[in-house]
Design an enzyme around this catalytic site. Structure first.
Site, mmCIF file in Angstrom:
data_model
loop_
_atom_site.group_PDB
_atom_site.id
_atom_site.type_symbol
_atom_site.label_atom_id
_atom_site.label_comp_id
_atom_site.label_asym_id
_atom_site.label_seq_id
_atom_site.Cartn_x
_atom_site.Cartn_y
_atom_site.Cartn_z
ATOM 1 N N LYS A 122 56.399 41.675 -2.607
ATOM 2 C CA LYS A 122 57.124 42.236 -3.581
ATOM 3 C C LYS A 122 58.070 40.993 -4.262
ATOM 4 C CE LYS A 122 57.929 46.237 -5.486
ATOM 5 N NZ LYS A 122 57.111 47.478 -5.561
ATOM 6 N N ASP A 162 57.526 46.981 -11.675
ATOM 7 C CA ASP A 162 58.317 47.965 -10.799
ATOM 8 C C ASP A 162 59.472 48.327 -11.754
ATOM 9 O OD1 ASP A 162 58.194 49.026 -7.950
ATOM 10 O OD2 ASP A 162 60.316 48.546 -8.253
HETATM 11 P P1 NDP Z 1 61.141 52.238 -14.439
HETATM 12 O O1 NDP Z 1 61.888 51.061 -14.700
HETATM 13 O O2 NDP Z 1 60.231 52.440 -15.398
HETATM 14 O O3 NDP Z 1 62.221 53.410 -14.504
HETATM 15 C C1 NDP Z 1 62.893 53.638 -13.226
HETATM 16 C C2 NDP Z 1 63.704 55.129 -13.413
HETATM 17 O O4 NDP Z 1 64.647 55.111 -12.533
HETATM 18 C C3 NDP Z 1 64.673 55.029 -14.501
HETATM 19 O O5 NDP Z 1 64.701 56.209 -15.129
HETATM 20 C C4 NDP Z 1 65.963 54.510 -14.016
HETATM 21 O O6 NDP Z 1 67.197 55.093 -14.842
HETATM 22 C C5 NDP Z 1 65.923 55.323 -12.625
HETATM 23 N N1 NDP Z 1 66.921 54.355 -11.672
HETATM 24 C C6 NDP Z 1 66.608 53.046 -11.233
HETATM 25 N N2 NDP Z 1 67.533 52.802 -10.297
HETATM 26 C C7 NDP Z 1 68.052 53.805 -10.199
HETATM 27 C C8 NDP Z 1 69.315 54.124 -9.264
HETATM 28 N N3 NDP Z 1 69.995 53.151 -8.561
HETATM 29 N N4 NDP Z 1 69.592 55.331 -9.295
HETATM 30 C C9 NDP Z 1 69.337 56.466 -9.944
HETATM 31 N N5 NDP Z 1 68.274 56.167 -10.765
HETATM 32 C C10 NDP Z 1 67.787 55.044 -10.990
HETATM 33 O O7 NDP Z 1 60.668 52.311 -13.039
HETATM 34 P P2 NDP Z 1 59.204 52.857 -12.373
HETATM 35 O O8 NDP Z 1 59.258 54.250 -12.910
HETATM 36 O O9 NDP Z 1 58.313 51.879 -12.489
HETATM 37 O O10 NDP Z 1 59.802 53.187 -10.887
HETATM 38 C C11 NDP Z 1 60.307 54.160 -10.165
HETATM 39 C C12 NDP Z 1 60.123 54.251 -8.702
HETATM 40 O O11 NDP Z 1 58.554 54.051 -8.389
HETATM 41 C C13 NDP Z 1 60.489 53.267 -7.775
HETATM 42 O O12 NDP Z 1 60.976 53.487 -6.569
HETATM 43 C C14 NDP Z 1 59.287 51.943 -7.963
HETATM 44 O O13 NDP Z 1 59.483 51.224 -6.796
HETATM 45 C C15 NDP Z 1 58.386 53.175 -7.649
HETATM 46 N N6 NDP Z 1 56.929 52.697 -8.044
HETATM 47 C C16 NDP Z 1 56.619 52.211 -9.093
HETATM 48 C C17 NDP Z 1 55.207 52.075 -9.372
HETATM 49 C C18 NDP Z 1 54.549 51.390 -10.656
HETATM 50 O O14 NDP Z 1 53.491 51.399 -10.784
HETATM 51 N N7 NDP Z 1 55.471 51.105 -11.895
HETATM 52 C C19 NDP Z 1 54.047 52.230 -8.502
HETATM 53 C C20 NDP Z 1 54.850 52.905 -7.219
HETATM 54 C C21 NDP Z 1 55.996 52.740 -7.047
HETATM 55 P P3 NDP Z 1 68.008 53.909 -15.670
HETATM 56 O O15 NDP Z 1 67.213 53.808 -16.738
HETATM 57 O O16 NDP Z 1 69.376 54.289 -15.624
HETATM 58 O O17 NDP Z 1 68.134 52.722 -14.694
HETATM 59 O O1 2IT Z 2 55.297 49.754 -5.585
HETATM 60 C C1 2IT Z 2 54.320 49.713 -5.986
HETATM 61 O O2 2IT Z 2 53.385 49.889 -5.562
HETATM 62 C C2 2IT Z 2 54.283 49.032 -7.195
HETATM 63 N N1 2IT Z 2 55.512 48.597 -7.815
HETATM 64 C C3 2IT Z 2 52.859 48.717 -7.967
HETATM 65 C C4 2IT Z 2 52.406 47.370 -7.483
HETATM 66 C C5 2IT Z 2 51.268 46.958 -8.043
HETATM 67 O O3 2IT Z 2 50.876 45.549 -7.754
HETATM 68 O O4 2IT Z 2 50.593 47.452 -9.087
#
Ligand code: NDP
Ligand code: 2IT
Length: 449
Positions: A122, A162
């Site tokens: 990461k 992420d």
């Molecule tokens: P994005 O940046 O697309 O979206 C993040 C969302 O979460 C936004 O709505 C953001 O709000 C909100 N957010 C972020 N930080 C905080 C905080 N500290 N408190 C409250 N809300 C918060 O990210 P993703 O959708 O990609 O990621 C969301 C979650 O999913 C994370 O935990 C990530 O690690 C996990 N994840 C993502 C994957 C992927 O493929 N993208 C895969 C597996 C897990 P704001 O706009 O206000 O910041």
């Molecule tokens: O938390 C996660 O699994 C991710 N942000 C996706 C990682 C990836 O390599 O696609």
């Protein structure tokens, strides 16, 4: 078990999130250690909790006014026992070593569950993309990649997105890597379709999380049709979780960002979701704007310092925390249960606090930990790597059916491992045990590594 926790706490006392992630896994693998004394004899716990490599670097960049800023960049190369390091990059002001080590640690076991050959890593930066122009984000990404490019490669370490890193950032990062190395390779995943990306990668985490929830419900002969769902976040994972839930006939009544959440009693339909996608991905606006467009919905500001989030206090059947770590507190878990929620499927990484998890397990609801439920994203990243190696691009249906198969397989693997080690029906224990056994056996096969 307590020895290893003492050790990592003594070594890095400030890394609270990392301790939390280690504690969760270690709390469930005792039956495995009892059955395999060789793990303790070879200090496997000490090895699996120490990153293979931590890279930390300066990222200088210039804003549109000509002012110079310096952020900190990181890449945690946690474990390469079963494949090249693989995992996302996070750009958010909260990023530090503790958060990235927790994410990298989770990633190791998550990737092991996907059935694909990927190790765990990461990275990211404390850079805040909010309010920055495209040019500023580009200059930041170019500077970040200038250093990162020395450490990654399609057979070494393959970053992805992420929080705060989506298609735009992956594009700038890829362009800089190609320029520095004079190589067009699958060094990043989450690329655009026209230059090596995979169909379904943008959708994969959210869709996969919903597929996992469907599998859990199927064990009780139920489906998602007609279920009322709470979703948090409004980014990549939340958007595509909502999309798949709508497609399967469920009703999503909440979405959020770090400022507040919307409650839409009538449900977020396809048109409303398109509005959210445009708002968040193109306009880079705030969820507050949703109620100007749809006055039937209610916006509530949330307080990050509070010990609960009112989003989790609505009548519903299912909850999909899809924003960030520790967003579901003890009080939220109690509220969820008393509001009728009996499915909690973690789209985010470690969104539930340990106290909240205890409540879910105690009430025996269908609780899916992030490392199982959100593994669809990295799984399709693995499929993107496979397509890049073959210089081929699979059709949408092919990728989607592979994603469904992988999510089904992870679900079954969790159930089997839980059953085998005396935790029947506990998906958290099952995910931890299955991921752990696969990774540590590979480490033992490879000698003292
Ligand atoms: P994005 O940046 O697309 O979206 C993040 C969302 O979460 C936004 O709505 C953001 O709000 C909100 N957010 C972020 N930080 C905080 C905080 N500290 N408190 C409250 N809300 C918060 O990210 P993703 O959708 O990609 O990621 C969301 C979650 O999913 C994370 O935990 C990530 O690690 C996990 N994840 C993502 C994957 C992927 O493929 N993208 C895969 C597996 C897990 P704001 O706009 O206000 O910041
Ligand atoms: O938390 C996660 O699994 C991710 N942000 C996706 C990682 C990836 O390599 O696609």
């Amino acid at each position: 078990m307590s020895d290893i926790l003492e050790l990592i706490k003594a070594r890095d006392p400030e890394q609270k999130e990392f301790h939390q992630a280690v504690q969760e896994v270690m709390g469930t693998v005792q039956p495995v250690l009892d059955r395999h004394p060789e793990y303790r004899q070879t200090a496997i716990l000490e090895r699996v909790t120490e990153p293979e490599r931590v890279i930390m670097f300066r990222v200088p960049w210039m804003d549109d006014q000509g002012q110079v800023h310096v952020n900190r960049g990181f890449r945690i190369e946690m474990n390469s026992a079963i494949g090249p390091y693989k995992g996302g990059l996070r750009f958010h002001p909260s990023v530090n070593l503790s958060i990235l080590k927790f994410l990298a640690y989770e990633q190791v076991f998550k990737n092991a569950l996907t059935t694909l050959p990927m190790g765990g890593g990461k990275g990211g930066s404390d850079f805040d993309p909010k309010g920055k122009s495209d040019d500023e984000v580009m200059r930041f990404c170019q500077s970040f990649m200038t250093e990162l490019s020395r450490h990654i490669g399609p057979n070494t370490d393959v970053p992805a997105g992420d929080i705060g890193v989506g298609a735009r950032e992956i594009g700038y990062l890829f362009g800089m890597y190609k320029r520095l190395r004079n190589e067009f390779t699958g060094v990043l995943t989450g690329k655009s379709l026209a230059w090596g990306g995979s169909l379904i990668r943008p959708e994969a985490t959210g869709y996969g999380s919903v597929y996992f929830a469907s599998e859990m419900l199927a064990t009780r002969n139920e489906t998602l049709e007609g279920k009322t769902c709470l979703v948090s976040g409004s980014g990549n994972v939340a958007q595509f979780t909502t999309e798949k839930l709508i497609e399967l006939g469920a009703k999503v009544i909440t979405l959020s960002d770090s400022s507040g959440y919307i409650y839409d009693e009538e449900g977020i339909d396809r048109d409303k979701l398109e509005f959210v996608k445009h708002l968040k991905n193109i306009r880079r606006g705030r969820m507050k704007d949703y109620v100007d467009k749809y006055p039937g919905a209610v916006y509530t500001q949330t307080d990050a310092a509070s010990d609960h989030n009112p989003l989790w206090n609505h009548n519903a059947d299912c909850a999909f925390p899809s924003a960030t770590e520790n967003e579901v507190w003890k009080k939220d878990a109690s509220n969820l249960i008393s509001n009728g929620v009996y499915v909690v499927c973690e789209g985010a990484n470690m969104p539930s606090t340990p106290e909240a998890i205890d409540i879910f397990l105690d009430k025996k609801i269908l609780y899916a930990p992030g490392k199982a439920a959100n593994a669809g994203g990295v799984a399709v990243s693995g499929l993107e790597m496979a397509q890049n190696s073959m210089r081929l691009s699979w059709p949408r249906e092919e990728v989607n059916s592979r994603l469904m198969m992988i999510m089904k397989s992870i679900h079954q693997t969790c159930l089997n491992a839980a059953e085998e080690y005396g935790h029947a029906g506990n998906y958290m224990a099952g995910a931890n045990i299955a991921g752990f056994v696969k990774v540590v056996n590979a480490m033992l096969d490879q000698g003292l590594v």
